[in-house]
Design a protein around this motif. Structure first.
Motif, short mmCIF file in Angstrom:
data_model
loop_
_atom_site.label_atom_id
_atom_site.label_comp_id
_atom_site.label_asym_id
_atom_site.label_seq_id
_atom_site.Cartn_x
_atom_site.Cartn_y
_atom_site.Cartn_z
N ALA A 65 5.12 7.35 31.51
CA ALA A 65 6.00 7.63 30.38
C ALA A 65 7.09 6.56 30.26
N GLY A 66 7.60 6.09 31.40
CA GLY A 66 8.61 5.04 31.38
C GLY A 66 8.07 3.73 30.82
N VAL A 67 6.85 3.39 31.21
CA VAL A 67 6.22 2.17 30.68
C VAL A 67 6.03 2.29 29.17
N MET A 72 7.49 0.77 23.67
CA MET A 72 7.78 1.22 22.30
C MET A 72 9.24 0.95 21.92
N GLY A 73 10.14 1.08 22.88
CA GLY A 73 11.55 0.83 22.59
C GLY A 73 11.84 -0.62 22.27
N PHE A 74 11.28 -1.53 23.06
CA PHE A 74 11.49 -2.95 22.76
C PHE A 74 10.74 -3.36 21.50
N ALA A 75 9.57 -2.78 21.26
CA ALA A 75 8.82 -3.12 20.06
C ALA A 75 9.53 -2.63 18.79
N GLN A 80 18.33 2.01 23.44
CA GLN A 80 18.53 3.17 24.31
C GLN A 80 17.20 3.66 24.88
N ILE A 81 16.17 3.67 24.05
CA ILE A 81 14.85 4.10 24.50
C ILE A 81 14.26 3.07 25.45
N VAL A 86 13.12 1.59 31.22
CA VAL A 86 13.28 0.75 32.40
C VAL A 86 13.92 1.56 33.54
N GLY A 87 14.93 2.35 33.21
CA GLY A 87 15.56 3.21 34.21
C GLY A 87 14.59 4.22 34.79
#
Length: 101
Positions: A65-67, A72-75, A80-81, A86-87
């Motif tokens: 889920a983190g990956v 998706m967040g960087f894309a 924040q996502i 990463v966290g």
């Protein structure tokens, strides 16, 4: 007939109250961190902190889920996502490597 008293399932008297106080303190801490820092920093710290509470047998699912969140967040330009992902990845690596189930 005499009724027998059930033995308390608490590890010690007041354990549930202590657990409630700890839970509320963590919740307030998460809200304060989330509202006072930048979105990327708060996403990272909240996901890192909450990710450390995951049961080790589910760590691989949370790692996946983190990956997904990171990609998706960087894309999608959602810091924040992305940094929350990463966290979550880092916390799951810690859980998987250092915490025994």
């Amino acid at each position: 007939m005499e009724s027998k008293e059930k033995a308390s399932k608490e590890p010690f008297p007041g354990a549930y109250i202590v657990g409630l106080v700890i839970t509320l303190a963590l919740l307030i801490g998460v809200v304060l961190v989330g509202s006072s820092l930048s979105p990327a920093t708060s996403g990272f710290l909240v996901a890192l902190g909450l990710g450390l509470t995951v049961n080790p047998k589910y760590a691989l699912w949370f790692l996946a889920a983190g990956v997904f969140c990171t990609l998706m967040g960087f894309a999608g330009s959602e810091p924040q996502i992305a940094w929350g992902g990463v966290g979550l990845i880092l916390s799951q690596l810690v859980v998987k490597l250092f915490i025994k189930s």
